[in-house]
Motif scaffolding. Structure first.
Motif, PDB file in Angstrom:
ATOM      1  N   TRP A 139      -0.308  -1.889  12.225  1.00  0.00           N
ATOM      2  CA  TRP A 139      -1.694  -2.298  12.361  1.00  0.00           C
ATOM      3  C   TRP A 139      -2.561  -1.701  11.251  1.00  0.00           C
ATOM      4  CZ3 TRP A 139      -3.984  -5.662  15.892  1.00  0.00           C
ATOM      5  CH2 TRP A 139      -3.113  -6.200  16.850  1.00  0.00           C
ATOM      6  N   ARG A 140      -2.243  -0.483  10.813  1.00  0.00           N
ATOM      7  CA  ARG A 140      -3.007   0.107   9.718  1.00  0.00           C
ATOM      8  C   ARG A 140      -2.866  -0.740   8.448  1.00  0.00           C
ATOM      9  NH1 ARG A 140      -5.156   4.922   8.784  1.00  0.00           N
ATOM     10  NH2 ARG A 140      -4.151   5.840  10.609  1.00  0.00           N
ATOM     11  N   GLN A 141      -1.640  -1.190   8.169  1.00  0.00           N
ATOM     12  CA  GLN A 141      -1.432  -2.023   6.991  1.00  0.00           C
ATOM     13  C   GLN A 141      -2.159  -3.358   7.133  1.00  0.00           C
ATOM     14  OE1 GLN A 141       2.724  -2.305   5.793  1.00  0.00           O
ATOM     15  NE2 GLN A 141       3.051  -0.108   6.142  1.00  0.00           N
ATOM     16  N   ALA A 142      -2.206  -3.889   8.343  1.00  0.00           N
ATOM     17  CA  ALA A 142      -2.953  -5.135   8.568  1.00  0.00           C
ATOM     18  C   ALA A 142      -4.444  -4.927   8.331  1.00  0.00           C
ATOM     19  CB  ALA A 142      -2.703  -5.647   9.982  1.00  0.00           C
ATOM     20  N   VAL A 143      -4.971  -3.773   8.749  1.00  0.00           N
ATOM     21  CA  VAL A 143      -6.379  -3.457   8.503  1.00  0.00           C
ATOM     22  C   VAL A 143      -6.659  -3.397   7.007  1.00  0.00           C
ATOM     23  CG1 VAL A 143      -8.137  -1.646   8.708  1.00  0.00           C
ATOM     24  CG2 VAL A 143      -6.759  -2.266  10.699  1.00  0.00           C
ATOM     25  N   ASP A 144      -5.749  -2.778   6.255  1.00  0.00           N
ATOM     26  CA  ASP A 144      -5.939  -2.684   4.800  1.00  0.00           C
ATOM     27  C   ASP A 144      -5.958  -4.068   4.143  1.00  0.00           C
ATOM     28  OD1 ASP A 144      -6.059   0.064   4.984  1.00  0.00           O
ATOM     29  OD2 ASP A 144      -3.960   0.396   4.423  1.00  0.00           O
ATOM     30  N   VAL A 145      -5.074  -4.950   4.608  1.00  0.00           N
ATOM     31  CA  VAL A 145      -5.050  -6.317   4.058  1.00  0.00           C
ATOM     32  C   VAL A 145      -6.365  -7.025   4.371  1.00  0.00           C
ATOM     33  CG1 VAL A 145      -3.936  -8.576   4.209  1.00  0.00           C
ATOM     34  CG2 VAL A 145      -2.534  -6.499   4.157  1.00  0.00           C
ATOM     35  N   ALA A 146      -6.829  -6.890   5.600  1.00  0.00           N
ATOM     36  CA  ALA A 146      -8.076  -7.552   5.993  1.00  0.00           C
ATOM     37  C   ALA A 146      -9.269  -6.982   5.232  1.00  0.00           C
ATOM     38  CB  ALA A 146      -8.290  -7.412   7.495  1.00  0.00           C
ATOM     39  N   ALA A 147      -9.283  -5.663   5.010  1.00  0.00           N
ATOM     40  CA  ALA A 147     -10.409  -5.032   4.317  1.00  0.00           C
ATOM     41  C   ALA A 147     -10.564  -5.571   2.899  1.00  0.00           C
ATOM     42  CB  ALA A 147     -10.227  -3.520   4.291  1.00  0.00           C
ATOM     43  N   ALA A 148      -9.441  -5.913   2.282  1.00  0.00           N
ATOM     44  CA  ALA A 148      -9.491  -6.451   0.920  1.00  0.00           C
ATOM     45  C   ALA A 148     -10.209  -7.793   0.852  1.00  0.00           C
ATOM     46  CB  ALA A 148      -8.069  -6.583   0.367  1.00  0.00           C
ATOM     47  N   HIS A 149     -10.386  -8.450   1.999  1.00  0.00           N
ATOM     48  CA  HIS A 149     -11.064  -9.745   2.043  1.00  0.00           C
ATOM     49  C   HIS A 149     -12.512  -9.621   2.527  1.00  0.00           C
ATOM     50  CE1 HIS A 149      -6.841 -10.986   1.909  1.00  0.00           C
ATOM     51  NE2 HIS A 149      -7.271 -12.135   1.452  1.00  0.00           N
ATOM     52  N   CYS A 150     -12.972  -8.393   2.768  1.00  0.00           N
ATOM     53  CA  CYS A 150     -14.371  -8.182   3.129  1.00  0.00           C
ATOM     54  C   CYS A 150     -15.225  -8.164   1.859  1.00  0.00           C
ATOM     55  CB  CYS A 150     -14.511  -6.860   3.890  1.00  0.00           C
ATOM     56  SG  CYS A 150     -13.892  -6.934   5.589  1.00  0.00           S
ATOM     57  N   PRO A 151     -16.539  -8.281   1.984  1.00  0.00           N
ATOM     58  CA  PRO A 151     -17.397  -8.267   0.796  1.00  0.00           C
ATOM     59  C   PRO A 151     -17.178  -6.992  -0.019  1.00  0.00           C
ATOM     60  CG  PRO A 151     -18.647  -8.908   2.747  1.00  0.00           C
ATOM     61  CD  PRO A 151     -17.314  -8.442   3.229  1.00  0.00           C
ATOM     62  N   PRO A 152     -17.122  -7.087  -1.351  1.00  0.00           N
ATOM     63  CA  PRO A 152     -16.925  -5.896  -2.172  1.00  0.00           C
ATOM     64  C   PRO A 152     -18.078  -4.901  -2.052  1.00  0.00           C
ATOM     65  CG  PRO A 152     -17.458  -7.784  -3.541  1.00  0.00           C
ATOM     66  CD  PRO A 152     -17.220  -8.318  -2.163  1.00  0.00           C
ATOM     67  N   GLU A 153     -19.253  -5.410  -1.735  1.00  0.00           N
ATOM     68  CA  GLU A 153     -20.409  -4.561  -1.489  1.00  0.00           C
ATOM     69  C   GLU A 153     -21.066  -5.011  -0.190  1.00  0.00           C
ATOM     70  OE1 GLU A 153     -22.982  -4.773  -4.830  1.00  0.00           O
ATOM     71  OE2 GLU A 153     -21.651  -3.647  -6.155  1.00  0.00           O
ATOM     72  N   GLY A 154     -21.578  -4.057   0.546  1.00  0.00           N
ATOM     73  CA  GLY A 154     -22.217  -4.396   1.816  1.00  0.00           C
ATOM     74  C   GLY A 154     -21.285  -4.175   2.990  1.00  0.00           C
ATOM     75  N   GLU A 155     -21.661  -4.737   4.133  1.00  0.00           N
ATOM     76  CA  GLU A 155     -20.983  -4.440   5.390  1.00  0.00           C
ATOM     77  C   GLU A 155     -20.179  -5.631   5.911  1.00  0.00           C
ATOM     78  OE1 GLU A 155     -23.469  -2.267   8.263  1.00  0.00           O
ATOM     79  OE2 GLU A 155     -24.965  -2.166   6.651  1.00  0.00           O
ATOM     80  N   GLY A 156     -19.063  -5.309   6.521  1.00  0.00           N
ATOM     81  CA  GLY A 156     -18.218  -6.313   7.148  1.00  0.00           C
ATOM     82  C   GLY A 156     -17.715  -5.809   8.487  1.00  0.00           C
ATOM     83  N   VAL A 157     -16.912  -6.614   9.124  1.00  0.00           N
ATOM     84  CA  VAL A 157     -16.312  -6.221  10.391  1.00  0.00           C
ATOM     85  C   VAL A 157     -14.897  -6.769  10.461  1.00  0.00           C
ATOM     86  CG1 VAL A 157     -17.358  -8.215  11.573  1.00  0.00           C
ATOM     87  CG2 VAL A 157     -16.523  -6.273  12.916  1.00  0.00           C
TER      88      VAL A 157
END
Length: 295
Positions: A86-104
């Motif tokens: 699950w940690r690796q899945a979180v890292d993959v998902a984080a790479a698709h969040c905005p480079p600046e600002g907030e995501g979820v």
């Protein structure tokens, strides 16, 4: 909220010894249909989830969220999630969040398809709503009876009151009721007169020089943001504590906040129509800390 990314996970046993789980991930179109009509997450809300705040592509408090996912899985008799997968899945998902600002990032583990062999699991990423105004302006809340006593969770663990389940209909109904009462949010209280939590947030009160939150023994979900903020306050030499808080103590609070992973710290400016002082400088310092990278 616009979904930017979705990833289906093939759950593995918690003792799986591999180090690379990329072969167990499958990216899907977040705007396309993906769940079977027999999926128990949609039929019965039979599953668990976590929402991880992301700042500049950095997922906040990942370990605390994964630990809570494991805790919820145990309460719900679901297979224990493999933390590294699950940690690796979180890292993959984080790479698709905005480079600046907030995501979820949302983590979802369902019991799966009815009569199916395995659970269903997926992770999504999206841009977060802009919570700047509410962090400064604050929220008006009303107290709502949660419908059980402070000792009910210990007597009836099958109610799953300490798990973060997908069954959020009551939580959403409480927020709608709060709005009907000309408020923004709610604070649940037990039927025997003790403070619990908000439908989607933890509660922190400042009583004199102490910062307190309801003890997590009344079916309260132990908040990851509240835990982090308490660590921050303790590091500054301030007193924090977990207490069984009577409803009457709300009127004695010198300041109060709802805290959660995405909204962060929102000051409470009124409880049941009675104004509460808002410490804007302190609230701003809370949110500066909560927006800093936290592992």
């Amino acid at each position: 909220m616009t979904w930017r990314f979705a990833l289906v996970i093939e759950p593995v046993a918690s003792d799986d010894s591999r180090t690379d789980f990329s072969a167990t991930f499958r990216e899907i179109d977040p705007s396309a249909p993906a769940l079977s009509v027999g999926e128990l997450s949609t039929q019965r809300g039979d599953g668990i989830f976590e929402s991880i705040g992301v700042v500049d592509r950095h997922p906040q408090e990942t370990q605390a969220h994964l630990d809570r996912l494991v805790h919820s899985a145990g309460l719900c008799d679901l297979p224990s999630p493999h933390l590294e997968q699950w940690r690796q899945a979180v890292d993959v998902a984080a790479a698709h969040c905005p480079p600046e600002g907030e995501g979820v990032i949302k983590l979802i583990l369902s019991r799966g398809v009815e009569h199916g062999p395995t659970p269903t699991a997926w992770v999504t990423a999206a841009q977060a709503a802009d919570n700047t105004a509410v962090r400064k302006r604050g929220v008006r809340v009303v107290t709502l009876d949660r419908g059980y006593g402070i000792d009910t969770p210990a007597r009836a663990p099958w109610l799953l009151l300490g798990a973060k389940t997908l069954s959020y209909a009551v939580n959403m109904a409480a927020i709608r009721e709060a709005k009907r009462r000309d408020a923004d949010d709610a604070i649940f209280v037990s039927s025997d007169g003790f403070v619990l939590e908000a439908p989607t947030a933890s509660l922190i009160l400042r009583l004199g020089d102490r910062y307190v939150t309801p003890a997590p023994n009344g079916g309260i979900l132990h908040g990851t943001t509240q835990l982090s903020l308490f660590e921050h306050l303790a590091a500054q030499g301030l007193q924090t504590g977990y207490e069984v808080i009577p409803v009457a103590s709300l009127a004695r609070a010198d300041a109060a906040w709802l805290v959660s992973s995405v909204r962060l710290a929102a000051p409470i400016r009124a409880i049941d129509g009675v104004d509460v002082a808002v410490d804007e400088e302190l609230t701003a310092s809370f949110n500066r800390y909560l927006l800093s990278p936290r592992d």
